[in-house]
Write a protein that holds these residues in place. Structure first.
Motif, short mmCIF file in Angstrom:
data_model
loop_
_atom_site.label_atom_id
_atom_site.label_comp_id
_atom_site.label_asym_id
_atom_site.label_seq_id
_atom_site.Cartn_x
_atom_site.Cartn_y
_atom_site.Cartn_z
N GLU A 116 15.72 3.56 5.46
CA GLU A 116 15.72 2.98 4.11
C GLU A 116 14.30 2.96 3.55
OE1 GLU A 116 16.77 -1.22 1.82
OE2 GLU A 116 17.62 -0.84 3.81
N LYS A 117 13.35 2.60 4.39
CA LYS A 117 11.95 2.54 3.96
C LYS A 117 11.46 3.91 3.49
CE LYS A 117 9.24 1.42 7.34
NZ LYS A 117 8.63 2.69 7.79
N GLU A 118 11.78 4.95 4.27
CA GLU A 118 11.35 6.29 3.90
C GLU A 118 12.05 6.76 2.63
OE1 GLU A 118 11.04 10.86 5.66
OE2 GLU A 118 11.36 9.16 7.03
N SER A 119 13.33 6.47 2.50
CA SER A 119 14.07 6.87 1.29
C SER A 119 13.49 6.22 0.04
CB SER A 119 15.55 6.50 1.44
OG SER A 119 16.15 7.22 2.48
N LEU A 120 13.18 4.95 0.15
CA LEU A 120 12.57 4.25 -0.98
C LEU A 120 11.24 4.87 -1.36
CD1 LEU A 120 13.32 0.50 -0.16
CD2 LEU A 120 13.82 1.63 -2.33
N ALA A 121 10.42 5.12 -0.34
CA ALA A 121 9.10 5.70 -0.60
C ALA A 121 9.23 7.08 -1.24
CB ALA A 121 8.31 5.78 0.70
N ARG A 122 10.20 7.88 -0.76
CA ARG A 122 10.40 9.22 -1.34
C ARG A 122 10.84 9.12 -2.81
NH1 ARG A 122 10.13 13.68 1.66
NH2 ARG A 122 10.15 13.53 3.94
N GLY A 123 11.73 8.15 -3.09
CA GLY A 123 12.17 7.97 -4.47
C GLY A 123 11.02 7.59 -5.38
N GLU A 175 0.84 -1.21 0.00
CA GLU A 175 0.00 0.00 0.00
C GLU A 175 0.87 1.25 0.00
OE1 GLU A 175 -3.56 2.16 2.63
OE2 GLU A 175 -2.62 0.29 3.34
N LEU A 176 1.95 1.21 0.76
CA LEU A 176 2.87 2.35 0.80
C LEU A 176 3.45 2.63 -0.59
CD1 LEU A 176 4.62 4.47 2.25
CD2 LEU A 176 6.23 2.62 2.80
N GLY A 177 3.88 1.58 -1.29
CA GLY A 177 4.44 1.77 -2.62
C GLY A 177 3.44 2.38 -3.59
N LYS A 178 2.22 1.88 -3.54
CA LYS A 178 1.18 2.40 -4.45
C LYS A 178 0.81 3.84 -4.09
CE LYS A 178 -0.85 -2.15 -5.43
NZ LYS A 178 -2.04 -3.02 -5.24
N THR A 179 0.74 4.11 -2.79
CA THR A 179 0.38 5.46 -2.34
C THR A 179 1.48 6.46 -2.69
OG1 THR A 179 -0.93 4.55 -0.51
CG2 THR A 179 -0.22 6.84 -0.31
N ALA A 180 2.72 6.06 -2.48
CA ALA A 180 3.84 6.96 -2.79
C ALA A 180 3.87 7.30 -4.28
CB ALA A 180 5.16 6.30 -2.38
N HIS A 208 7.90 8.28 -4.87
CA HIS A 208 7.00 9.43 -4.97
C HIS A 208 7.55 10.47 -5.95
CE1 HIS A 208 4.07 12.39 -3.74
NE2 HIS A 208 5.05 13.27 -3.52
N LEU A 209 8.85 10.74 -5.89
CA LEU A 209 9.43 11.75 -6.77
C LEU A 209 9.40 11.32 -8.23
CD1 LEU A 209 12.47 12.80 -4.56
CD2 LEU A 209 10.48 14.22 -5.14
N LEU A 210 9.64 10.02 -8.46
CA LEU A 210 9.64 9.50 -9.83
C LEU A 210 8.25 9.17 -10.33
CD1 LEU A 210 12.71 7.08 -9.59
CD2 LEU A 210 12.63 9.25 -10.83
N LYS A 211 7.29 9.08 -9.40
CA LYS A 211 5.94 8.64 -9.74
C LYS A 211 5.98 7.28 -10.44
CE LYS A 211 4.11 12.41 -8.15
NZ LYS A 211 3.44 12.38 -6.84
N ASP A 212 6.86 6.43 -9.94
CA ASP A 212 7.07 5.12 -10.58
C ASP A 212 7.45 4.10 -9.51
OD1 ASP A 212 7.52 3.04 -12.37
OD2 ASP A 212 9.59 3.67 -12.75
N CYS A 213 6.59 3.10 -9.35
CA CYS A 213 6.90 2.02 -8.41
C CYS A 213 7.09 0.74 -9.23
CB CYS A 213 5.78 1.84 -7.39
SG CYS A 213 6.18 0.65 -6.10
N SER A 214 8.30 0.54 -9.73
CA SER A 214 8.61 -0.63 -10.55
C SER A 214 8.59 -1.89 -9.69
CB SER A 214 9.99 -0.47 -11.19
OG SER A 214 10.99 -0.48 -10.18
N ILE A 215 8.51 -3.06 -10.33
CA ILE A 215 8.53 -4.31 -9.56
C ILE A 215 9.87 -4.48 -8.84
CG2 ILE A 215 6.78 -5.51 -10.91
CD1 ILE A 215 9.02 -6.92 -12.43
#
Length: 455
Positions: free
Chosen positions: A96-103, A49-54, A105-112
């Motif tokens: 690490e979790k927050e950094s990943l989520a920020r990345g 959910e975090l990945g999709k939301t970000a 969010h900034l890219l608007k891309d949650c790749s597999i």
């Protein structure tokens, strides 16, 4: 002589501090050498959910989810009264979790690839906490042993098929030999993660949902373990889902072949692929409940004492039946090859299949229909009909395909239930057929009463 025991604990067994301490007590009692843990219950879903939301929503919504996951693990840490070193490890994972989520969010891309790394944090956080719990229990019992956190990615090498990575067996065995060289000294309990691995070039992968069981079996094979234990929230394998049949009976032991069929066709206790590494090394598998560690549980072995005609039955819902019809099949060769090539190209697994002169019917999980290109490609070679809202009923046992009269008993028992497709003969351990999803539970209940309760 001490045995190497690999024990795996699921998400409910990691649910809170009390669950972790209980599971650590079980590990101590079982003399576990390696303990494989899942993420705390609900955490993997929260990370997804975090990945999709970000990716798609305002950052403030991601912050809410980040805090929720953080608070959950900090609460467990507080209840365990963890050391400063453990707290530091947790904080690094939170960052690490927050950094990943920020990345994301900034890219608007949650790749597999990004999602695999994000989801890996569930197991990495829970294993840090459980290492502390395990150490406390070992100290309480004055065992003289220590608990040590092992990053499973150091030994569990996979290919780069992110989200559904395949383990590289020979490399895993080699890496286990190097990293766990002191395993048989029995002075250390290694705590590690299920579900995740690493590619040759250092990228984090996951083995797919439910992959923690598989991870444990891969590690058991990698270290040539004597026993593999799967600890869940149910006391072993039952003759069917107790939620469908209150009179479902516990199974004391079951063969590898039967358990593999049962897992593949819908039983929830074991991940379908779990047994493959154990079978290769002939490692006995025990399935039990961390909440009822004194219960008998179920042993899965290559050879068992009893081989009943019907051992158990399973219901697999959310099935679809895809029927391909074309006169081109008549007296022609190569048509099945074309069909299977299309499914292979789309990486879609077929559960059951029947054929006639001009038609082929296959069953699939309904998620396959999300792949619109699959249906389009099949439509280029045949007329395609899709029936949804079906369920696969499977009877699991022994010598099924050479037992006269079994089919008569089965269909007399469900005479008023329409059977859409039958698959029998490919395996002596399985007889399966398709009914409507609505009537699936009734079919299981009647068959269980006939073949299990009536014995």
């Amino acid at each position: 002589m001490s045995k190497v025991v690999v024990s795996k604990f699921g998400g409910t067994s990691m649910g809170d501090a009390l669950c972790m301490l209980r599971s650590a007590e079980v590990s101590f009692k079982q003399n576990s050498s390696i303990v494989v843990v899942s993420a705390t219950s609900g955490t993997t879903n929260a990370l997804i959910e975090l990945g999709k939301t970000a990716q798609a929503k305002a950052w403030s919504e991601s912050e809410v989810l980040l805090k929720k996951i953080r608070d959950r693990h900090l609460q467990i840490a507080e209840e365990l009264k963890v050391s400063a070193a453990t707290r530091t490890q947790l904080e690094a994972l939170f960052e690490e979790k927050e950094s990943l989520a920020r990345g994301i969010h900034l890219l608007k891309d949650c790749s597999i690839k990004a999602m695999d790394t994000l989801m890996s944090l569930g197991e990495r956080m829970s294993s840090v906490l459980f290492t502390e719990a395990m150490g406390q229990v070992l100290k309480t019992h004055g065992s003289g042993k220590k608990s040590e956190l092992l990053d499973v990615r150091d030994v569990l090498r996979t290919d780069d098929a992110f989200s559904k990575a395949r383990p590289l067996t020979e490399e895993i065995i080699s890496l286990c030999g190097k990293r766990l060289v002191n395993l048989r000294d029995f002075k250390t309990v290694y705590v590690t993660q299920g579900f995740i691995g690493r590619t040759e070039d250092g990228m984090t992968t996951t083995l797919g949902r439910g992959g923690s069981d598989y991870s444990a079996a891969i590690l058991a094979e990698g270290v040539s373990a004597d026993i593999l234990e799967i600890w869940t929230d149910v006391a072993g394998i039952a003759t069917t889902d107790p939620r469908l049949c209150p009179k479902a009976k516990p199974i004391d032991e079951i063969s590898f072949q039967e358990a593999s069929e049962l897992a593949t066709f819908g039983a929830k206790v074991l991940h379908p692929a779990t047994l493959l590494p154990a079978v290769r090394k002939n490692i006995p598998v025990f399935v039990g409940s961390s909440f009822e560690s004194g219960a008998k549980g179920t042993w899965v072995r290559k050879e068992v004492e009893d081989y009943p005609l019907i051992r158990a039955m399973a219901l697999r819902k959310k099935q679809v039946l895809v029927t391909l019809s074309t006169p081109a099949m008549l007296h022609a060769h190569g048509f099945l090859f074309q069909i299977f090539k299309i499914f292979n190209d789309h990486k879609v697994s077929i559960d059951a299949i029947t054929t006639s002169e001009i038609s082929v019917s296959v069953t699939l999980d309904d998620s396959a229909l999300l792949n619109k290109r699959l249906i389009a490609d099949l439509s280029e070679i045949a007329d395609v009909q899709v029936e949804e809202n079906l369920a696969l009923v499977s009877l699991i046992g022994n010598n099924i395909n050479h037992t006269a009269g079994l089919g008569k008993k089965v269909f007399e028992t469900i005479a008023d239930i329409n059977v859409r497709m039958i698959c029998l003969g490919a395996s002596k351990h399985n007889f399966c057929f398709i009914v409507s999803e609505e009537q699936g539970p009734l079919a299981i209940q009647r068959l269980h009463q006939k073949f299990i309760e009536g014995q």
